[in-house]
Design a protein around this motif. Structure first.
Motif, PDB file in Angstrom:
ATOM      1  N   PRO A  51       0.821  -1.220   0.000  1.00 56.58           N
ATOM      2  CA  PRO A  51       0.000   0.000   0.000  1.00 56.58           C
ATOM      3  C   PRO A  51       0.849   1.262   0.000  1.00 56.58           C
ATOM      4  CG  PRO A  51      -0.860  -1.600   1.570  1.00 56.58           C
ATOM      5  CD  PRO A  51       0.467  -2.125   1.111  1.00 56.58           C
ATOM      6  N   ILE A  52       0.334   2.295  -0.635  1.00 51.37           N
ATOM      7  CA  ILE A  52       1.026   3.579  -0.641  1.00 51.37           C
ATOM      8  C   ILE A  52       0.430   4.464   0.449  1.00 51.37           C
ATOM      9  CG2 ILE A  52       1.554   3.410  -3.089  1.00 51.37           C
ATOM     10  CD1 ILE A  52      -0.691   5.421  -3.617  1.00 51.37           C
ATOM     11  N   ALA A  53       1.229   5.379   0.946  1.00 55.09           N
ATOM     12  CA  ALA A  53       0.781   6.258   2.021  1.00 55.09           C
ATOM     13  C   ALA A  53      -0.263   7.241   1.503  1.00 55.09           C
ATOM     14  CB  ALA A  53       1.963   7.019   2.603  1.00 55.09           C
ATOM     15  N   THR A  54      -1.255   7.522   2.342  1.00 56.77           N
ATOM     16  CA  THR A  54      -2.248   8.541   2.025  1.00 56.77           C
ATOM     17  C   THR A  54      -1.867   9.823   2.754  1.00 56.77           C
ATOM     18  OG1 THR A  54      -3.658   7.820   3.853  1.00 56.77           O
ATOM     19  CG2 THR A  54      -4.052   6.811   1.701  1.00 56.77           C
ATOM     20  N   ARG A  55      -2.547  10.910   2.428  1.00 62.73           N
ATOM     21  CA  ARG A  55      -2.192  12.198   3.021  1.00 62.73           C
ATOM     22  C   ARG A  55      -2.603  12.292   4.485  1.00 62.73           C
ATOM     23  NH1 ARG A  55      -3.091  16.744  -1.762  1.00 62.73           N
ATOM     24  NH2 ARG A  55      -2.162  15.504  -3.439  1.00 62.73           N
ATOM     25  N   ASP A  56      -3.687  11.607   4.848  1.00 62.94           N
ATOM     26  CA  ASP A  56      -4.179  11.649   6.224  1.00 62.94           C
ATOM     27  C   ASP A  56      -4.671  10.254   6.589  1.00 62.94           C
ATOM     28  OD1 ASP A  56      -5.478  12.004   8.648  1.00 62.94           O
ATOM     29  OD2 ASP A  56      -6.506  13.843   8.054  1.00 62.94           O
ATOM     30  N   ALA A  57      -3.899   9.563   7.406  1.00 61.89           N
ATOM     31  CA  ALA A  57      -4.214   8.175   7.750  1.00 61.89           C
ATOM     32  C   ALA A  57      -5.498   8.040   8.554  1.00 61.89           C
ATOM     33  CB  ALA A  57      -3.050   7.560   8.526  1.00 61.89           C
TER      34      ALA A  57
END
Length: 225
Positions: A51-57
């Protein structure tokens, strides 16, 4: 729209080329270490193995990779725009326009310039329409800047063109290319849901089905959180 050749912004292009990012004429990432393997689903989407990181977990994110001149992106726009206007409160919708083909660069710059100037909402549809309805290539920075000025967004052509060449836009373009590489993007439009799932027209079969898949997965992701 399949990717043909990859470019990076002028000031960082050499660094990107050193990463070995290459995209074949078939639109498949040729460098295995840079692509992200997918587990194919029969439900119209793929699971991103890393998975890639999102801007706000703390929130659920829907990310669209697109290109202004892509006819499939243009066809999806009414459905994705309507969905965005009615999306649940817990969902963030973000767009990226990475310059993954040499012909995409100026339109990518236009997108990030409009974002940086805070006029993207008024710029997006006219830019799409100029290309697809009025049949204008919109690859010349001067013509793009004049369009922005005509839209009465409070931005002069000179200011818009300056923004297109700004350091902030260079950084945004660099980030978008790296993000696309991390997500294993092979064409646009591509929708990444919460950094874990990828869908698009070829996988879903229709724009309506894309929206259905988004709604189903975001509900599951919200419940799981």
């Amino acid at each position: 729209m399949k990717l043909l050749t990859a470019i990076a912004p002028r000031k960082t292009r050499r660094g990107f080329l050193k990463t070995g990012m290459q995209i074949s004429a078939a639109g498949v990432l040729a460098t295995g270490s840079l692509s992200n393997a997918f587990a194919t689903s029969t439900n119209g989407y793929e699971i991103i193995q890393t998975p890639i990181a999102t801007r706000d977990a703390s929130r659920v994110e829907v990310l669209e990779f697109f290109w202004f001149a892509c006819p499939h992106c243009y066809a999806l726009e009414p459905a994705i725009s309507q969905w965005s206007q009615n999306r649940p409160e817990y969902v963030d919708f973000v767009r990226e326009a990475p310059p993954l083909n040499r012909s995409w660069e100026q339109q990518s710059r236009a997108f990030y310039a409009a974002e940086a100037l805070g006029v993207i909402d008024g710029f997006l549809d006219p830019m799409f329409n100029a290309i697809h309805k009025e049949r204008q290539p919109m690859r010349d920075p001067g013509k793009i800047a004049k369009l922005a000025e005509k839209l009465d967004l409070g931005v002069s052509a000179e200011a818009f063109r300056t923004a297109m060449q700004s350091a902030d836009v260079e950084v945004s373009m660099q980030r978008s290319v790296q993000l696309a590489m991390s997500a294993g993007i092979t064409g646009v439009p591509s929708i990444i849901i919460n950094g874990k799932y990828r869908t698009g027209g070829a996988l879903a079969g229709s724009n309506e089905r894309i929206v259905e898949i988004i709604n189903s997965i975001i509900a599951d992701e919200h419940a799981a959180s």
